[in-house]
Design an enzyme around this catalytic site. Structure first.
Site, short mmCIF file in Angstrom:
data_model
loop_
_atom_site.label_atom_id
_atom_site.label_comp_id
_atom_site.label_asym_id
_atom_site.label_seq_id
_atom_site.Cartn_x
_atom_site.Cartn_y
_atom_site.Cartn_z
N PRO A 252 5.67 -1.22 -4.20
CA PRO A 252 6.50 -2.41 -4.36
C PRO A 252 6.03 -3.56 -3.46
O PRO A 252 5.60 -3.32 -2.33
CB PRO A 252 7.90 -1.95 -3.96
N GLY B 95 5.87 -6.60 -0.95
CA GLY B 95 6.61 -7.14 0.20
C GLY B 95 7.68 -6.22 0.74
O GLY B 95 8.64 -6.67 1.36
N LEU C 96 5.41 -1.40 2.48
CA LEU C 96 4.48 -0.29 2.17
C LEU C 96 3.03 -0.77 2.05
O LEU C 96 2.19 -0.08 1.48
CB LEU C 96 4.91 0.44 0.89
N GLY C 97 2.77 -1.96 2.55
CA GLY C 97 1.38 -2.41 2.62
C GLY C 97 0.78 -2.78 1.27
O GLY C 97 -0.42 -2.60 1.05
N SER D 255 0.19 -5.74 -0.05
CA SER D 255 -0.80 -6.82 -0.02
C SER D 255 -2.12 -6.30 0.53
O SER D 255 -3.19 -6.61 -0.02
CB SER D 255 -0.29 -8.02 0.77
N ASP E 147 -2.52 -2.87 8.86
CA ASP E 147 -2.33 -2.58 7.43
C ASP E 147 -3.67 -2.46 6.71
O ASP E 147 -3.89 -1.54 5.91
CB ASP E 147 -1.52 -3.70 6.75
C1 MEV Z 1 3.61 -5.73 8.45
O1 MEV Z 1 3.32 -4.73 7.49
C2 MEV Z 1 3.39 -5.20 9.85
C3 MEV Z 1 3.59 -6.20 10.96
O2 MEV Z 1 3.34 -5.50 12.20
C4 MEV Z 1 2.65 -7.37 10.85
C5 MEV Z 1 1.19 -6.97 11.09
O3 MEV Z 1 0.92 -6.01 11.77
O4 MEV Z 1 0.31 -7.71 10.59
C6 MEV Z 1 5.02 -6.72 11.01
#
Ligand code: MEV
Length: 330
Positions: free
Chosen positions: A112, A114, A117-118, A120, A164
Site C-alpha cells: 500500500p 504511503g 511499508l516502504g 516508494s 528504506d
Molecule cells: C519512513 O519510512 C522512515 C523515516 O525514518 C524516514 C526515513 O528514514 O527516511 C520516517
C-alpha cells in the site's frame, strides 16, 4: 523489456530517529513492487500503474506532474508516486549515460502506498534496476541503493535516511546508522503481523514535525536519542533470538514514537488490539500518521483481533524476505 521487483519493509525499530544518525533495523517483507521498463523510440516517459492499491490509473507525461489527468485517486499520493518514478528514471538515464532515453514503465505493487511499508523505496529500487538493465547496464546492489537514496532525498525535500532504500535493495534484516548500512546475518524467523488502517501519512511533513519538536524541546531530542539506545538493545535481543525482549522493545519504541507525535488514533487502536491479543509487542511502522502497525506473533491471535478492530481495514502476515531487488523477466 525488463521486469524487476523489490520488497517492501517494516521497521523492527528505529524509524524517525534514523534520520538523525541513530541506528535503525528495517526488515524486508514478502510484499513486492514490480516494475517493467521498455525503451521507447522517442525520449518520452509513459507510466502505467496497474495496481498501487490505488484504483489503477494510466498517466502519460513527459517528466513533470503538472499535467496529470483527473483520476479518482488522492492527488498528493498520485503526484508522489509519479515523482518517485520520474526521479528513478532520471537516475537510470544518468547511470547508463543515456540522458535522452525514453521508457514505457509499468508499476504493479502489492505494497500500500504511503502506509509505512516502504512502497516508494521498493518502486524506486525496482525501477532503477529495470530501466538500467533495459539500457544494457547492470548496476551492483550498492549503486542501486545509493541512487535510490538520492531519489528519496530529492522527492522528500532532503528528509530521508538510507534505511528504506538500502533494505529494499538488499532484502533481509538490515542495520542502518548514517552512511553505515549492512545486512544482518543469522536473523531468526520473525513472525510479523501487519495491521493496515487503509490510510497513509505524509512522510515529509511527519519528518519535519519531529525535526521541529527536536529543536524546540531538549526532551524531544532525548526521546530521539532514547530510540537509538533502544535499537542497540534490540540488536542484542535479535542476536540472542529473544523474541519476548524484542516484543517489549517494540512496545517501548511505539510509545516513544507516539511522544514524538507521529502515531494516530487508528494506529494506537491496532497496537492495543495486538497487545491485548497475543502479540509479543506491537508498534507503528514507517513515518506514521496513519497506515500500518507491525506486531510479533507466531499464533493467529493478533491477526484475528485486528480483523475485528474498528479502523483496521486489513490484517495479514508478512514473512521476512531474504531476497532484495531481483530480475523477474529480461
Ligand atoms: C519512513 O519510512 C522512515 C523515516 O525514518 C524516514 C526515513 O528514514 O527516511 C520516517
Amino acid at each position: 523489456m525488463v521486469t524487476s521487483s523489490a520488497p517492501g519493509k517494516v521497521y523492527l525499530f528505529g524509524e524517525h530517529a534514523v534520520v538523525y544518525g541513530e541506528p535503525a533495523v528495517p526488515c524486508a517483507i514478502e510484499r513486492r513492487a514490480t516494475v517493467t521498463a521498455t525503451e521507447r523510440e522517442d525520449a518520452a516517459l509513459r507510466v502505467r500503474a496497474g495496481d498501487l492499491t490505488l484504483d489503477g490509473f494510466t498517466v502519460e507525461y513527459n517528466g513533470d506532474t503538472s499535467g496529470t489527468p483527473d483520476v479518482d485517486v488522492d492527488q498528493p499520493l498520485l503526484e508522489a508516486a509519479m515523482g518517485y518514478v520520474n526521479e528513478a528514471i532520471e537516475q537510470a538515464r544518468d547511470a547508463a549515460d543515456r540522458p535522452e532515453a525514453g521508457f514505457d514503465v509499468t508499476v504493479d505493487s502489492a505494497i500500500p502506498l504511503g502506509a509505512g511499508l516502504g512502497s516508494s523505496a521498493a518502486v524506486v529500487v525496482a525501477a532503477i534496476d529495470a530501466a538500467t538493465r533495459e539500457l544494457g547496464v547492470a548496476l551492483d546492489a550498492e549503486e542501486i541503493a545509493e541512487r535510490a537514496y538520492r531519489v528519496e532525498l530529492e522527492v522528500q525535500n532532503g528528509e530521508a535516511s538510507r534505511a528504506d532504500t538500502f533494505c529494499s535493495t538488499m532484502g533481509g534484516a538490515v542495520r542502518v546508522e548514517g552512511e553505515d548500512c549492512r545486512r544482518l546475518e543469522d536473523v531468526p524467523n520473525l513472525p510479523f503481523v501487519i495491521g493496515y488502517d487503509g490510510g497513509s501519512g505524509d512522510t515529509g511533513a511527519l519528518v519535519s514535525g519531529v525535526r521541529s519538536l527536536r529543536s524546540e524541546y531538549d526532551f524531544a531530542a532525548d526521546t530521539v536519542a532514547a530510540i537509538g539506545d533502544l535499537v542497540r538493545r534490540g540488536e542484542r535481543a535479535l542476536a540472542a533470538e529473544d523474541l519476548d525482549e524484542l516484543g517489549r522493545l517494540m512496545d517501548f519504541n511505539h510509545g516513544l514514537l507516539a511522544a514524538l507525535g507521529v502515531s494516530a488514533r487508528s494506529l494506537d487502536a491496532m497496537v492495543w488490539a495486538a497487545r491485548e491479543a497475543s502479540a509479543k509487542g506491537a508498534k507503528l511502522t514507517g513515518a506514521g500518521g496513519g497506515g500500518c502497525i507491525v506486531a510479533l506473533d507466531d499464533s493467529t491471535g493478533t491477526e484475528t483481533a485486528l480483523d475485528y478492530t474498528p479502523g483496521c481495514e486489513r490484517a495479514f502476515r508478512a514473512d521476512l524476505d531474504t531476497d532484495g531487488v531481483r530480475v523477474e523477466r529480461a
